[in-house]
Design a protein around this motif. Structure first.
Motif, PDB file in Angstrom:
ATOM      1  N   ILE A 182      24.767  -4.029 -34.781  1.00  9.97           N
ATOM      2  CA  ILE A 182      24.262  -3.736 -33.285  1.00  9.97           C
ATOM      3  C   ILE A 182      25.584  -3.022 -32.817  1.00  9.97           C
ATOM      4  O   ILE A 182      26.298  -3.929 -32.417  1.00  9.97           O
ATOM      5  CB  ILE A 182      23.540  -5.035 -32.640  1.00  9.97           C
ATOM      6  CG1 ILE A 182      22.305  -5.311 -33.424  1.00  9.97           C
ATOM      7  CG2 ILE A 182      23.109  -4.419 -31.489  1.00  9.97           C
ATOM      8  CD1 ILE A 182      21.371  -4.268 -33.676  1.00  9.97           C
ATOM      9  N   ALA A 183      25.815  -2.043 -32.664  1.00 11.70           N
ATOM     10  CA  ALA A 183      26.834  -1.313 -32.345  1.00 11.70           C
ATOM     11  C   ALA A 183      27.438  -1.716 -30.826  1.00 11.70           C
ATOM     12  O   ALA A 183      26.770  -1.936 -29.739  1.00 11.70           O
ATOM     13  CB  ALA A 183      26.751   0.148 -32.182  1.00 11.70           C
ATOM     14  N   GLU A 184      28.734  -1.837 -30.792  1.00 12.58           N
ATOM     15  CA  GLU A 184      29.584  -1.933 -29.525  1.00 12.58           C
ATOM     16  C   GLU A 184      29.401  -0.610 -28.886  1.00 12.58           C
ATOM     17  O   GLU A 184      29.476   0.379 -29.557  1.00 12.58           O
ATOM     18  CB  GLU A 184      30.837  -2.348 -29.701  1.00 12.58           C
ATOM     19  CG  GLU A 184      31.139  -3.764 -30.296  1.00 12.58           C
ATOM     20  CD  GLU A 184      30.756  -4.746 -29.336  1.00 12.58           C
ATOM     21  OE1 GLU A 184      31.167  -4.963 -28.145  1.00 12.58           O
ATOM     22  OE2 GLU A 184      29.715  -5.563 -29.540  1.00 12.58           O
ATOM     23  N   PRO A 185      29.514  -0.451 -27.450  1.00 14.54           N
ATOM     24  CA  PRO A 185      29.500   0.834 -26.872  1.00 14.54           C
ATOM     25  C   PRO A 185      30.660   1.643 -27.463  1.00 14.54           C
ATOM     26  O   PRO A 185      31.816   1.225 -27.535  1.00 14.54           O
ATOM     27  CB  PRO A 185      29.860   0.544 -25.562  1.00 14.54           C
ATOM     28  CG  PRO A 185      29.406  -1.144 -25.310  1.00 14.54           C
ATOM     29  CD  PRO A 185      29.559  -1.707 -26.548  1.00 14.54           C
ATOM     30  N   GLY A 186      30.334   2.913 -27.516  1.00 16.45           N
ATOM     31  CA  GLY A 186      31.363   4.013 -28.001  1.00 16.45           C
ATOM     32  C   GLY A 186      31.385   4.061 -29.406  1.00 16.45           C
ATOM     33  O   GLY A 186      32.165   4.966 -29.918  1.00 16.45           O
ATOM     34  N   HIS A 187      30.865   3.168 -30.421  1.00 12.24           N
ATOM     35  CA  HIS A 187      30.706   3.218 -31.790  1.00 12.24           C
ATOM     36  C   HIS A 187      29.521   3.216 -32.359  1.00 12.24           C
ATOM     37  O   HIS A 187      29.156   2.961 -33.415  1.00 12.24           O
ATOM     38  CB  HIS A 187      31.537   1.700 -32.342  1.00 12.24           C
ATOM     39  CG  HIS A 187      32.751   1.723 -31.804  1.00 12.24           C
ATOM     40  ND1 HIS A 187      34.007   2.204 -32.334  1.00 12.24           N
ATOM     41  CD2 HIS A 187      33.355   0.999 -30.709  1.00 12.24           C
ATOM     42  CE1 HIS A 187      35.043   2.091 -31.731  1.00 12.24           C
ATOM     43  NE2 HIS A 187      34.667   1.233 -30.580  1.00 12.24           N
ATOM     44  N   GLU A 188      28.726   3.673 -31.496  1.00 11.12           N
ATOM     45  CA  GLU A 188      27.225   3.789 -31.867  1.00 11.12           C
ATOM     46  C   GLU A 188      26.798   4.535 -33.096  1.00 11.12           C
ATOM     47  O   GLU A 188      26.282   4.345 -34.082  1.00 11.12           O
ATOM     48  CB  GLU A 188      26.232   4.130 -30.677  1.00 11.12           C
ATOM     49  CG  GLU A 188      25.998   3.144 -29.697  1.00 11.12           C
ATOM     50  CD  GLU A 188      26.988   3.439 -28.752  1.00 11.12           C
ATOM     51  OE1 GLU A 188      26.892   2.882 -27.502  1.00 11.12           O
ATOM     52  OE2 GLU A 188      27.972   4.010 -28.636  1.00 11.12           O
ATOM     53  N   LEU A 189      27.493   5.748 -33.193  1.00 12.20           N
ATOM     54  CA  LEU A 189      27.144   6.624 -34.109  1.00 12.20           C
ATOM     55  C   LEU A 189      27.672   6.159 -35.675  1.00 12.20           C
ATOM     56  O   LEU A 189      26.998   6.358 -36.793  1.00 12.20           O
ATOM     57  CB  LEU A 189      27.876   8.247 -34.007  1.00 12.20           C
ATOM     58  CG  LEU A 189      27.098   9.179 -33.245  1.00 12.20           C
ATOM     59  CD1 LEU A 189      27.862  10.280 -32.797  1.00 12.20           C
ATOM     60  CD2 LEU A 189      25.774   9.326 -33.615  1.00 12.20           C
ATOM     61  N   ALA A 190      28.853   5.738 -35.692  1.00 16.30           N
ATOM     62  CA  ALA A 190      29.320   5.121 -36.788  1.00 16.30           C
ATOM     63  C   ALA A 190      28.587   3.927 -37.407  1.00 16.30           C
ATOM     64  O   ALA A 190      28.143   4.088 -38.663  1.00 16.30           O
ATOM     65  CB  ALA A 190      30.637   4.702 -36.906  1.00 16.30           C
ATOM     66  N   CYS A 191      27.784   3.198 -36.478  1.00 13.25           N
ATOM     67  CA  CYS A 191      27.274   2.094 -36.969  1.00 13.25           C
ATOM     68  C   CYS A 191      25.718   2.548 -37.259  1.00 13.25           C
ATOM     69  O   CYS A 191      24.965   2.051 -38.109  1.00 13.25           O
ATOM     70  CB  CYS A 191      26.916   1.019 -35.750  1.00 13.25           C
ATOM     71  SG  CYS A 191      28.406   0.162 -35.414  1.00 13.25           S
ATOM     72  N   PHE A 192      25.335   3.421 -36.475  1.00 14.33           N
ATOM     73  CA  PHE A 192      23.852   4.084 -36.926  1.00 14.33           C
ATOM     74  C   PHE A 192      23.941   4.702 -38.236  1.00 14.33           C
ATOM     75  O   PHE A 192      23.005   4.624 -39.098  1.00 14.33           O
ATOM     76  CB  PHE A 192      23.525   5.284 -35.882  1.00 14.33           C
ATOM     77  CG  PHE A 192      23.337   4.794 -34.517  1.00 14.33           C
ATOM     78  CD1 PHE A 192      23.066   3.408 -34.220  1.00 14.33           C
ATOM     79  CD2 PHE A 192      23.206   5.907 -33.478  1.00 14.33           C
ATOM     80  CE1 PHE A 192      22.686   2.888 -32.996  1.00 14.33           C
ATOM     81  CE2 PHE A 192      22.930   5.175 -32.251  1.00 14.33           C
ATOM     82  CZ  PHE A 192      22.643   3.907 -31.836  1.00 14.33           C
ATOM     83  N   VAL A 193      25.118   5.383 -38.675  1.00 12.39           N
ATOM     84  CA  VAL A 193      25.134   5.788 -40.026  1.00 12.39           C
ATOM     85  C   VAL A 193      25.232   4.803 -40.960  1.00 12.39           C
ATOM     86  O   VAL A 193      24.507   4.819 -42.051  1.00 12.39           O
ATOM     87  CB  VAL A 193      26.409   6.646 -39.924  1.00 12.39           C
ATOM     88  CG1 VAL A 193      26.960   7.053 -41.615  1.00 12.39           C
ATOM     89  CG2 VAL A 193      26.391   7.964 -39.479  1.00 12.39           C
ATOM     90  N   GLU A 194      25.986   3.815 -40.629  1.00  8.07           N
ATOM     91  CA  GLU A 194      26.253   2.628 -41.536  1.00  8.07           C
ATOM     92  C   GLU A 194      24.730   1.948 -41.599  1.00  8.07           C
ATOM     93  O   GLU A 194      24.298   1.283 -43.009  1.00  8.07           O
ATOM     94  CB  GLU A 194      27.231   1.724 -40.947  1.00  8.07           C
ATOM     95  CG  GLU A 194      27.248   0.327 -42.001  1.00  8.07           C
ATOM     96  CD  GLU A 194      28.540  -0.469 -41.669  1.00  8.07           C
ATOM     97  OE1 GLU A 194      28.182  -1.485 -41.239  1.00  8.07           O
ATOM     98  OE2 GLU A 194      29.720  -0.016 -41.156  1.00  8.07           O
ATOM     99  N   GLY A 195      24.018   1.624 -40.680  1.00  6.11           N
ATOM    100  CA  GLY A 195      22.713   0.929 -40.593  1.00  6.11           C
ATOM    101  C   GLY A 195      21.606   1.862 -41.504  1.00  6.11           C
ATOM    102  O   GLY A 195      20.892   1.345 -42.128  1.00  6.11           O
ATOM    103  N   THR A 196      21.477   3.400 -41.372  1.00  4.36           N
ATOM    104  CA  THR A 196      20.962   4.004 -41.955  1.00  4.36           C
ATOM    105  C   THR A 196      20.870   3.871 -43.392  1.00  4.36           C
ATOM    106  O   THR A 196      19.977   4.183 -44.331  1.00  4.36           O
ATOM    107  CB  THR A 196      20.557   5.445 -41.224  1.00  4.36           C
ATOM    108  OG1 THR A 196      21.586   6.092 -41.403  1.00  4.36           O
ATOM    109  CG2 THR A 196      19.793   5.200 -39.942  1.00  4.36           C
ATOM    110  N   GLU A 197      22.364   4.017 -43.603  1.00 15.86           N
ATOM    111  CA  GLU A 197      22.666   4.030 -45.331  1.00 15.86           C
ATOM    112  C   GLU A 197      22.246   2.693 -45.762  1.00 15.86           C
ATOM    113  O   GLU A 197      21.634   2.846 -46.926  1.00 15.86           O
ATOM    114  CB  GLU A 197      24.204   4.165 -45.520  1.00 15.86           C
ATOM    115  CG  GLU A 197      24.666   5.752 -45.027  1.00 15.86           C
ATOM    116  CD  GLU A 197      26.143   5.834 -45.065  1.00 15.86           C
ATOM    117  OE1 GLU A 197      26.865   4.839 -45.202  1.00 15.86           O
ATOM    118  OE2 GLU A 197      26.704   7.026 -44.920  1.00 15.86           O
ATOM    119  N   HIS A 198      22.291   1.783 -45.218  1.00 10.85           N
ATOM    120  CA  HIS A 198      21.744   0.428 -45.703  1.00 10.85           C
ATOM    121  C   HIS A 198      20.312   0.300 -45.847  1.00 10.85           C
ATOM    122  O   HIS A 198      19.865   0.003 -46.906  1.00 10.85           O
ATOM    123  CB  HIS A 198      22.193  -0.797 -44.578  1.00 10.85           C
ATOM    124  CG  HIS A 198      21.920  -2.237 -45.019  1.00 10.85           C
ATOM    125  ND1 HIS A 198      22.675  -2.682 -45.985  1.00 10.85           N
ATOM    126  CD2 HIS A 198      20.906  -2.928 -44.719  1.00 10.85           C
ATOM    127  CE1 HIS A 198      22.086  -4.008 -46.093  1.00 10.85           C
ATOM    128  NE2 HIS A 198      21.011  -4.228 -45.422  1.00 10.85           N
TER     129      HIS A 198
END
Length: 144
Positions: free
Chosen positions: A54-70
């Motif tokens: 669950i991304a910290e503000p400003g890091h959403e895209l990197a976390c969305f990539v990581e989460g969808t890859e998972h």
């Protein structure tokens, strides 16, 4: 260039600038709503299928990539939809299309959540972008 072309050119530039900032929000919102929610997050499990960042503000895209890859790796949801989302997030991150969501290429988070929490974060993030863009469009005068 004649004077009658000027409004057309200005309007086209306005549309292009809005499209560059919209981060493909409509497509992402639509695809996110299609995904079913399943598999609770159990961080203590050896192979938890859905503990997603669950991304910290400003890091959403990197976390969305990581989460969808998972999600793809563990076949949590419809692979075709998750693949489209992952590709959209990756393109936005690589091309720096959503500056407010990508202060870096590393996912930074304090908590992990289940699929529902992860998808809710995606939806809320892109719905906020949608609302922001609509407000910006309403404030922009069209010169004729």
């Amino acid at each position: 260039m004649n004077a009658s072309m000027l409004p057309y050119i200005l309007f086209s530039c306005l549309l292009l600038s809005v499209q560059a900032q919209n981060c493909s929000f409509r497509e992402i919102i639509r695809h996110t709503k299609l995904l079913p929610v399943s598999c609770p997050c159990r961080e203590t499990a050896v192979n938890s299928c859905s503990c997603l960042p669950i991304a910290e503000p400003g890091h959403e895209l990197a976390c969305f990539v990581e989460g969808t890859e998972h999600m793809l790796k563990h076949s949590i949801s419809s692979n075709a939809v998750v693949e489209r989302l992952n590709l959209s997030f990756q393109i936005q991150l690589d091309r720096n299309l959503c500056e407010s969501l990508a202060r870096g290429t590393q996912c930074q988070y304090k908590t992990k959540g289940n699929v529902k929490e992860f998808l809710t974060k995606i939806l809320r993030t892109y719905q906020e972008i949608n609302i922001h863009n609509l407000k910006k469009l309403k404030k922009t005068p069209i010169i004729v």
